[in-house]
Design a protein around this motif. Sequence first.
Motif, PDB file in Angstrom:
ATOM      1  N   ASN A  93       1.225  -1.112   0.374  1.00  0.00           N
ATOM      2  CA  ASN A  93      -0.474  -0.149  -0.089  1.00  0.00           C
ATOM      3  C   ASN A  93       0.878   1.108   0.245  1.00  0.00           C
ATOM      4  OD1 ASN A  93      -1.891   1.894   0.503  1.00  0.00           O
ATOM      5  ND2 ASN A  93      -2.781   1.099   2.493  1.00  0.00           N
TER       6      ASN A  93
ATOM      7  N   LYS B 229       0.060   4.430   0.697  1.00  0.00           N
ATOM      8  CA  LYS B 229      -0.629   5.157   1.049  1.00  0.00           C
ATOM      9  C   LYS B 229      -0.769   6.781   0.444  1.00  0.00           C
ATOM     10  CE  LYS B 229      -0.764   2.058   5.244  1.00  0.00           C
ATOM     11  NZ  LYS B 229      -0.569   1.786   6.908  1.00  0.00           N
TER      12      LYS B 229
ATOM     13  N   TYR C   6       2.434   8.153   0.651  1.00  0.00           N
ATOM     14  CA  TYR C   6       3.838   8.519   1.270  1.00  0.00           C
ATOM     15  C   TYR C   6       4.172   9.101  -0.013  1.00  0.00           C
ATOM     16  CZ  TYR C   6       3.763   5.801   5.636  1.00  0.00           C
ATOM     17  OH  TYR C   6       3.575   5.296   6.782  1.00  0.00           O
TER      18      TYR C   6
ATOM     19  N   HIS D 224      -9.989   0.106   5.003  1.00  0.00           N
ATOM     20  CA  HIS D 224      -8.801  -0.125   5.793  1.00  0.00           C
ATOM     21  C   HIS D 224      -8.384   0.944   7.614  1.00  0.00           C
ATOM     22  CE1 HIS D 224      -4.702   1.995   6.353  1.00  0.00           C
ATOM     23  NE2 HIS D 224      -3.848   0.285   5.746  1.00  0.00           N
TER      24      HIS D 224
ATOM     25  N   GLU E 162      -7.107   3.003   7.847  1.00  0.00           N
ATOM     26  CA  GLU E 162      -7.295   5.005   7.811  1.00  0.00           C
ATOM     27  C   GLU E 162      -7.562   5.781   6.735  1.00  0.00           C
ATOM     28  OE1 GLU E 162      -3.163   4.837   5.909  1.00  0.00           O
ATOM     29  OE2 GLU E 162      -1.980   3.985   8.280  1.00  0.00           O
TER      30      GLU E 162
ATOM     31  N   GLU F 162      -5.051  -5.903  10.630  1.00  0.00           N
ATOM     32  CA  GLU F 162      -4.074  -5.292  11.286  1.00  0.00           C
ATOM     33  C   GLU F 162      -4.571  -4.194  12.597  1.00  0.00           C
ATOM     34  OE1 GLU F 162      -1.842  -3.572   6.754  1.00  0.00           O
ATOM     35  OE2 GLU F 162      -3.830  -2.555   7.572  1.00  0.00           O
TER      36      GLU F 162
ATOM     37  N   LEU G 207       0.003  -0.627  15.833  1.00  0.00           N
ATOM     38  CA  LEU G 207       0.906  -1.740  15.136  1.00  0.00           C
ATOM     39  C   LEU G 207       1.112  -0.783  13.727  1.00  0.00           C
ATOM     40  CD1 LEU G 207       1.523  -5.403  15.916  1.00  0.00           C
ATOM     41  CD2 LEU G 207       2.618  -3.056  16.957  1.00  0.00           C
ATOM     42  N   ILE G 208       0.414  -0.050  13.138  1.00  0.00           N
ATOM     43  CA  ILE G 208       1.001  -0.276  11.723  1.00  0.00           C
ATOM     44  C   ILE G 208       2.158   1.393  11.758  1.00  0.00           C
ATOM     45  CG2 ILE G 208      -0.495   1.457   9.882  1.00  0.00           C
ATOM     46  CD1 ILE G 208      -3.063  -0.133  10.825  1.00  0.00           C
ATOM     47  N   GLY G 209       2.280   1.508  10.213  1.00  0.00           N
ATOM     48  CA  GLY G 209       3.602   2.004  10.454  1.00  0.00           C
ATOM     49  C   GLY G 209       5.140   2.286  11.841  1.00  0.00           C
TER      50      GLY G 209
ATOM     51  N   ALA H 294       0.089  -4.459   8.562  1.00  0.00           N
ATOM     52  CA  ALA H 294       0.943  -3.971  10.402  1.00  0.00           C
ATOM     53  C   ALA H 294       2.310  -4.500  10.375  1.00  0.00           C
ATOM     54  CB  ALA H 294       0.009  -3.705  11.349  1.00  0.00           C
ATOM     55  N   GLY H 295       3.180  -3.243  10.508  1.00  0.00           N
ATOM     56  CA  GLY H 295       4.586  -3.788  10.546  1.00  0.00           C
ATOM     57  C   GLY H 295       5.698  -4.519   9.689  1.00  0.00           C
ATOM     58  N   ILE H 296       4.977  -5.087   8.978  1.00  0.00           N
ATOM     59  CA  ILE H 296       6.087  -6.342   8.207  1.00  0.00           C
ATOM     60  C   ILE H 296       7.008  -5.396   7.651  1.00  0.00           C
ATOM     61  CG2 ILE H 296       5.323  -8.077   6.765  1.00  0.00           C
ATOM     62  CD1 ILE H 296       3.797  -8.976   8.521  1.00  0.00           C
TER      63      ILE H 296
ATOM     64  N   LEU I 274      -0.163  -7.322   3.921  1.00  0.00           N
ATOM     65  CA  LEU I 274      -0.340  -6.233   3.279  1.00  0.00           C
ATOM     66  C   LEU I 274       1.008  -5.329   4.142  1.00  0.00           C
ATOM     67  CD1 LEU I 274      -2.380  -3.719   2.059  1.00  0.00           C
ATOM     68  CD2 LEU I 274      -4.032  -4.230   3.650  1.00  0.00           C
ATOM     69  N   LEU I 275       0.834  -4.774   3.377  1.00  0.00           N
ATOM     70  CA  LEU I 275       2.477  -3.596   4.245  1.00  0.00           C
ATOM     71  C   LEU I 275       2.029  -2.126   2.738  1.00  0.00           C
ATOM     72  CD1 LEU I 275       5.627  -3.517   2.930  1.00  0.00           C
ATOM     73  CD2 LEU I 275       5.158  -5.875   3.055  1.00  0.00           C
ATOM     74  N   ALA I 276       2.917  -1.519   3.926  1.00  0.00           N
ATOM     75  CA  ALA I 276       3.674  -0.076   3.345  1.00  0.00           C
ATOM     76  C   ALA I 276       5.054   0.295   3.557  1.00  0.00           C
ATOM     77  CB  ALA I 276       2.791   0.771   3.801  1.00  0.00           C
ATOM     78  N   SER I 277       5.269   0.831   5.030  1.00  0.00           N
ATOM     79  CA  SER I 277       5.934   2.181   5.037  1.00  0.00           C
ATOM     80  C   SER I 277       7.383   0.604   5.044  1.00  0.00           C
ATOM     81  CB  SER I 277       6.330   2.108   6.620  1.00  0.00           C
ATOM     82  OG  SER I 277       5.914   1.799   7.352  1.00  0.00           O
TER      83      SER I 277
END
Length: 226
Positions: free
Chosen positions: A11, A13, A15, A95, A97, A143, A147-149, A182-184, A202-205
């Motif tokens: 994701n 997001k 960013y 999501h 967010e 998620e 823990l997200i981000g 979350a946090g992966i 599912l991950l992002a940062s």
Amino acid sequence: MELSTPLILVNLKTYTESLGERAVKLAKIAAGVSKETGVCIGLVPQFTDIHRVASSTEVPLFAQHIDPVQPGRGTSAILAEAVIEAGAIGTLLNHSERQIRLVDLEASLVRATEVGLKTCICSNNQAVSSAAAALGPDFIAVEPPELIGTGIPVSKTKPEVVTATVETIRKINPKVIPLCGAGISTGEDVAAALQLGTYGVLLASGVTKAKDPEKVLMDMATHAAK
Ligand code: G3P
């Protein structure tokens, strides 16, 4: 473009590190890693980048959200048909967010299914996972919001949340594919997620903010391929 499991869904997001041409660059990296490892890597770009990314790569793309509206008088709404025209094959819904009311979640899921979009409902807890499973999306990604981000992986620090969701889905609607997020941030986090009974993450940062996203994606995909 075909979705398969294990799935790594990234994701982007809001960013700035993965906006515009940087989203295209990331998609090309994802396509290369996918080709080399055989693991499906999808991206979830900003709406405004879906077409740009779809025109330059073959990576499966999800929208970050759609609204439960019909074509016509819906200024500013995100129309299911529009994200397909732009090049998406699926959409996230609910999501953390971008949480929506259950009635809108159900209506959005119906709209997505009508037009042939794959659906991934995000869930922040067990009760939401149960409701989501009953609605019957293609995927549910659990998620924990706290823990997200953070870079603290749900698959290692809250494995019980993941296994509870996997179990709930199995009981309520075994056709739904469980994911977690979350946090992966590493290959080991992905491997732990798969060991808990999910079919992907599912991950992002962990990728969008990484110094070397290719290295991180390769580590994740290699662990997922094992
Ligand atoms: O949509 C993915 C997500 O909310 C997890 O974010 O940055 O913890 O991987 P992150």
